[in-house]
Scaffold this motif. Structure first.
Motif, PDB file in Angstrom:
ATOM      1  N   TYR A  59       5.151 -40.267  20.891  1.00  0.00           N
ATOM      2  CA  TYR A  59       5.312 -38.861  20.532  1.00  0.00           C
ATOM      3  C   TYR A  59       6.741 -38.628  20.065  1.00  0.00           C
ATOM      4  O   TYR A  59       7.630 -39.426  20.324  1.00  0.00           O
ATOM      5  N   PHE A  60       6.924 -37.545  19.345  1.00  0.00           N
ATOM      6  CA  PHE A  60       8.273 -37.084  19.051  1.00  0.00           C
ATOM      7  C   PHE A  60       8.265 -35.578  18.902  1.00  0.00           C
ATOM      8  O   PHE A  60       7.225 -34.959  18.703  1.00  0.00           O
ATOM      9  N   ILE A  61       9.431 -35.011  19.060  1.00  0.00           N
ATOM     10  CA  ILE A  61       9.643 -33.572  18.988  1.00  0.00           C
ATOM     11  C   ILE A  61      10.417 -33.286  17.717  1.00  0.00           C
ATOM     12  O   ILE A  61      11.383 -33.982  17.406  1.00  0.00           O
ATOM     13  N   GLU A  62      10.003 -32.268  16.987  1.00  0.00           N
ATOM     14  CA  GLU A  62      10.714 -31.864  15.784  1.00  0.00           C
ATOM     15  C   GLU A  62      11.153 -30.416  15.945  1.00  0.00           C
ATOM     16  O   GLU A  62      10.318 -29.535  16.159  1.00  0.00           O
ATOM     17  N   SER A  63      12.445 -30.206  15.879  1.00  0.00           N
ATOM     18  CA  SER A  63      12.989 -28.850  15.962  1.00  0.00           C
ATOM     19  C   SER A  63      13.060 -28.250  14.576  1.00  0.00           C
ATOM     20  O   SER A  63      13.243 -28.955  13.585  1.00  0.00           O
ATOM     21  N   HIS A  64      12.915 -26.934  14.511  1.00  0.00           N
ATOM     22  CA  HIS A  64      13.025 -26.245  13.233  1.00  0.00           C
ATOM     23  C   HIS A  64      13.505 -24.823  13.485  1.00  0.00           C
ATOM     24  O   HIS A  64      13.369 -24.287  14.584  1.00  0.00           O
ATOM     25  N   ASP A  65      14.109 -24.238  12.473  1.00  0.00           N
ATOM     26  CA  ASP A  65      14.606 -22.866  12.575  1.00  0.00           C
ATOM     27  C   ASP A  65      13.482 -21.900  12.241  1.00  0.00           C
ATOM     28  O   ASP A  65      12.820 -22.042  11.209  1.00  0.00           O
ATOM     29  N   VAL A  66      13.254 -20.956  13.118  1.00  0.00           N
ATOM     30  CA  VAL A  66      12.241 -19.927  12.903  1.00  0.00           C
ATOM     31  C   VAL A  66      12.775 -18.600  13.405  1.00  0.00           C
ATOM     32  O   VAL A  66      13.843 -18.521  13.991  1.00  0.00           O
ATOM     33  N   SER A  67      12.001 -17.586  13.212  1.00  0.00           N
ATOM     34  CA  SER A  67      12.377 -16.253  13.693  1.00  0.00           C
ATOM     35  C   SER A  67      12.461 -16.256  15.210  1.00  0.00           C
ATOM     36  O   SER A  67      11.701 -16.972  15.873  1.00  0.00           O
ATOM     37  N   PRO A  68      13.328 -15.443  15.772  1.00  0.00           N
ATOM     38  CA  PRO A  68      13.411 -15.351  17.235  1.00  0.00           C
ATOM     39  C   PRO A  68      12.049 -14.960  17.820  1.00  0.00           C
ATOM     40  O   PRO A  68      11.312 -14.182  17.251  1.00  0.00           O
ATOM     41  N   GLY A  69      11.748 -15.543  18.964  1.00  0.00           N
ATOM     42  CA  GLY A  69      10.493 -15.223  19.635  1.00  0.00           C
ATOM     43  C   GLY A  69       9.332 -16.100  19.240  1.00  0.00           C
ATOM     44  O   GLY A  69       8.247 -15.975  19.786  1.00  0.00           O
ATOM     45  N   THR A  70       9.531 -16.967  18.257  1.00  0.00           N
ATOM     46  CA  THR A  70       8.457 -17.883  17.882  1.00  0.00           C
ATOM     47  C   THR A  70       8.855 -19.300  18.240  1.00  0.00           C
ATOM     48  O   THR A  70       9.997 -19.571  18.568  1.00  0.00           O
ATOM     49  N   CYS A  71       7.924 -20.181  18.158  1.00  0.00           N
ATOM     50  CA  CYS A  71       8.144 -21.577  18.543  1.00  0.00           C
ATOM     51  C   CYS A  71       9.189 -22.236  17.642  1.00  0.00           C
ATOM     52  O   CYS A  71       9.142 -22.080  16.431  1.00  0.00           O
ATOM     53  N   ASN A  72      10.094 -22.975  18.247  1.00  0.00           N
ATOM     54  CA  ASN A  72      11.081 -23.680  17.431  1.00  0.00           C
ATOM     55  C   ASN A  72      11.017 -25.189  17.615  1.00  0.00           C
ATOM     56  O   ASN A  72      11.871 -25.908  17.128  1.00  0.00           O
TER      57      ASN A  72
END
Length: 137
Positions: A88-101
């Motif tokens: 498995y791996f985790i991918e971070s991403h920029d999103v609006s506050p309050g949503t999954c990142n």
């Protein structure tokens, strides 16, 4: 000479300010054994529940693997993975506050957002035909 020193100092400041965030982050909240208790979703609207302990996933954050022990004998239930070792791996991403990142990829497939508490884990593909996986410790 002062210009060279000034440029060197500026370069060192820039380099020390760089963030070496690896998208393949170690989320310590995933570490350990999780018991799959429910799989729901898909276009068909399935909702399959499992007795705690029937299916267990053990995440090892140091080598980005998880081991599944699947004792489900009901072939009509969607149980996601057979017994075995997976990556498995985790991918971070920029999103609006309050949503999954952070998204979790299991065996290279994006299973969507995940969230953890001390006692629960939820993985949500967030698509009309996706799955929502619910775990407890």
């Amino acid at each position: 000479m002062k210009t060279l020193q000034l440029l060197s100092l500026f370069a060192m400041i820039l380099l020390s300010g760089c963030n070496n965030d690896d998208d393949n982050t170690n989320d310590t909240s995933l570490q350990g054994t999780w018991k799959l208790i429910e799989v729901n979703g898909t276009i068909a609207g399935i909702r399959h529940q499992f007795e705690p302990g029937t299916i267990q996933w053990n995440f090892n954050i140091s080598n980005h693997t998880f081991t599944v022990v699947n004792n489900n004998t009901d072939d009509s239930k969607q149980d996601v993975f057979e017994s075995g070792n997976y990556g498995y791996f985790i991918e971070s991403h920029d999103v609006s506050p309050g949503t999954c990142n952070k998204n979790i990829f299991l065996e290279g497939v994006n299973y969507g957002c995940y969230s953890t508490t001390a006692a629960s884990l939820q993985i949500n593909q967030g698509e009309a035909d996706g799955l929502i996986l619910k775990f407890i410790r």
